[in-house]
Write an enzyme that holds these catalytic residues in place. Structure first.
Site, short mmCIF file in Angstrom:
data_model
loop_
_atom_site.label_atom_id
_atom_site.label_comp_id
_atom_site.label_asym_id
_atom_site.label_seq_id
_atom_site.Cartn_x
_atom_site.Cartn_y
_atom_site.Cartn_z
N ASN A 9 0.86 -1.18 0.00
CA ASN A 9 0.00 0.00 0.00
C ASN A 9 0.90 1.24 0.00
O ASN A 9 1.47 1.59 1.03
CB ASN A 9 -0.88 -0.04 1.26
CG ASN A 9 -1.67 1.25 1.45
OD1 ASN A 9 -1.79 2.06 0.52
ND2 ASN A 9 -2.22 1.43 2.64
N TRP A 10 1.01 1.86 -1.16
CA TRP A 10 1.95 2.99 -1.28
C TRP A 10 1.44 4.25 -0.60
O TRP A 10 2.19 5.21 -0.44
CB TRP A 10 2.19 3.31 -2.76
CG TRP A 10 2.89 2.28 -3.56
CD1 TRP A 10 2.99 0.94 -3.32
CD2 TRP A 10 3.60 2.51 -4.78
NE1 TRP A 10 3.71 0.33 -4.31
CE2 TRP A 10 4.10 1.27 -5.22
CE3 TRP A 10 3.86 3.64 -5.55
CZ2 TRP A 10 4.84 1.14 -6.39
CZ3 TRP A 10 4.58 3.52 -6.72
CH2 TRP A 10 5.08 2.28 -7.13
N LYS A 11 0.17 4.28 -0.28
CA LYS A 11 -0.45 5.50 0.30
C LYS A 11 -0.17 6.69 -0.61
O LYS A 11 -0.02 6.53 -1.81
CB LYS A 11 0.04 5.73 1.73
CG LYS A 11 -0.02 4.47 2.57
CD LYS A 11 0.15 4.74 4.03
CE LYS A 11 0.23 3.42 4.77
NZ LYS A 11 0.16 3.55 6.20
N HIS A 96 -9.45 0.89 4.98
CA HIS A 96 -8.16 1.16 5.65
C HIS A 96 -8.39 2.13 6.81
O HIS A 96 -9.21 3.04 6.71
CB HIS A 96 -7.16 1.74 4.64
CG HIS A 96 -5.77 1.77 5.18
ND1 HIS A 96 -5.33 2.75 6.03
CD2 HIS A 96 -4.73 0.91 5.02
CE1 HIS A 96 -4.07 2.50 6.37
NE2 HIS A 96 -3.68 1.39 5.76
N GLU A 98 -6.77 4.58 7.82
CA GLU A 98 -6.60 6.01 7.48
C GLU A 98 -7.86 6.57 6.83
O GLU A 98 -8.22 7.73 7.03
CB GLU A 98 -5.36 6.19 6.59
CG GLU A 98 -4.08 6.03 7.41
CD GLU A 98 -2.89 5.48 6.64
OE1 GLU A 98 -2.89 5.53 5.40
OE2 GLU A 98 -1.97 4.96 7.30
N GLU A 168 -5.45 -5.34 10.43
CA GLU A 168 -4.44 -4.31 10.67
C GLU A 168 -4.74 -3.58 11.98
O GLU A 168 -5.55 -2.64 11.99
CB GLU A 168 -4.45 -3.29 9.53
CG GLU A 168 -4.12 -3.85 8.17
CD GLU A 168 -3.53 -2.79 7.26
OE1 GLU A 168 -2.40 -2.99 6.80
OE2 GLU A 168 -4.17 -1.74 7.04
N GLY A 174 2.17 2.04 10.73
CA GLY A 174 3.09 3.17 10.59
C GLY A 174 3.79 3.54 11.88
O GLY A 174 4.39 4.61 11.98
N SER A 214 3.30 -2.41 10.38
CA SER A 214 4.75 -2.41 10.60
C SER A 214 5.43 -3.73 10.24
O SER A 214 6.35 -4.18 10.93
CB SER A 214 5.08 -2.00 12.05
OG SER A 214 4.62 -0.69 12.29
N GLY A 235 2.83 -1.21 4.37
CA GLY A 235 2.85 0.22 4.09
C GLY A 235 4.29 0.69 3.89
O GLY A 235 4.88 0.51 2.83
N GLY A 236 4.86 1.26 4.95
CA GLY A 236 6.20 1.85 4.87
C GLY A 236 7.25 1.01 4.16
O GLY A 236 7.99 1.50 3.30
C1 PEP Z 1 -0.82 0.05 6.04
O1 PEP Z 1 -0.93 1.25 5.91
O2 PEP Z 1 -1.67 -0.70 5.54
C2 PEP Z 1 0.31 -0.46 6.80
C3 PEP Z 1 0.26 -1.69 7.21
O3 PEP Z 1 1.33 0.41 7.04
P1 PEP Z 1 2.76 0.07 7.74
O4 PEP Z 1 3.26 -1.19 7.13
O5 PEP Z 1 3.62 1.25 7.44
O6 PEP Z 1 2.47 -0.09 9.19
#
Ligand code: PEP
Length: 251
Positions: A9-11, A96, A98, A168, A174, A214, A235-236
């Site tokens: 997920n590049w956001k 999600h 966010e 999640e 994040g 994470s 994500g990251g």
């Molecule tokens: C996400 O935004 O779906 C996510 C899991 O982010 P991160 O891996 O950065 O925690």
């Protein structure tokens, strides 16, 4: 045996040129050997069309990060299921945290989006998870159950098989603080049991339940070796080719 699915997920990261350069490099790395998992990338809308051209002869699949639930019309700034389908998307991230917190998306709205995605032959990656406060109150399972119940309202067993569930925990997204493999497995097992009761064993046995929060190359192997964790929504760590590949290699 469920094949693992790793999705990135590049956001809201990378402009068009940066996205293209990234996908070219990722493709080169992915093609170096046979991979044991399915790989999905979810860049920003502006890069989807070109991304599809780059990955078309590979096993990498394409997803978007959102859709609106109407077919078309006066919905300024929104993107339809048909639009993302027309540029080659097979997946769409919905629910999600966010979107739930920053954009105030309700379970009812998420359900409409899930139904719309399914109507257009897309696979929703349906995200659920509790906040830190909810975990500390000991109501994680209640929260997850409610999100499943409302988000999957009027979804048939056949449709459910087209959906990927992503557990999640909000406190792990994040933050660099992942759920332990045991914490994640406990909730994944709860989700699978819930789906077993509501949709039957065949569906519950086949459905992919990803963990997100994470995930990094350093913790991926332990998380992915849990019996009910079928992949990761990243994500990251998906924003660097090396770390995304590191997670893919943990499968
Ligand atoms: C996400 O935004 O779906 C996510 C899991 O982010 P991160 O891996 O950065 O925690």
């Amino acid at each position: 045996m469920r094949k693992k699915v790793i999705a990135g997920n590049w956001k809201m990261n990378y402009n068009f040129h940066q996205s293209i350069a990234f996908i070219e490099k990722l493709k080169e790395e992915v093609l170096k050997k046979e991979r044991n998992c399915d790989i999905i990338i979810c860049p920003n809308f502006i890069a989807l069309s070109e991304a599809k051209k780059i990955i078309k002869d590979t096993t990498i699949k394409l997803g978007a990060q959102n859709i609106y639930y109407e077919d078309s019309g006066a919905f300024t700034g929104e993107t339809s299921a048909d639009m993302i389908k027309s540029v080659g998307c097979e997946f769409v991230i919905l629910g999600h945290s966010e979107r739930r917190t920053i954009f105030k998306e309700s379970d009812e709205l998420i359900n409409k989006k899930i139904k719309q995605a399914l109507k257009h032959g897309l696979h929703p990656i349906f995200c659920i998870g509790e906040t830190l406060e909810e975990r500390e109150k000991g109501i994680t399972n209640n929260i997850v159950e409610r999100q499943l119940e409302l988000g999957l309202s009027n979804v048939t067993p056949e449709e459910l098989l087209k959906i990927i569930i992503a557990y999640e925990p909000v406190w792990a997204i994040g933050t660099g603080k992942n759920a332990t493999p045991e914490q994640a497995q406990e909730v994944h097992s709860f989700i699978r049991n819930y789906l077993n009761v509501e949709y039957g064993l065949v569906v519950a046995d086949k459905i992919i339940i990803q963990y997100g929060g994470s995930v990094k190359p350093e913790n991926a192997k332990d998380l992915l070796s849990q019996p009910d964790i079928d992949g990761a929504l990243v994500g990251g760590a998906c924003l660097k080719v090396d770390s995304f590949i590191g997670i893919i290699e943990s499968c």
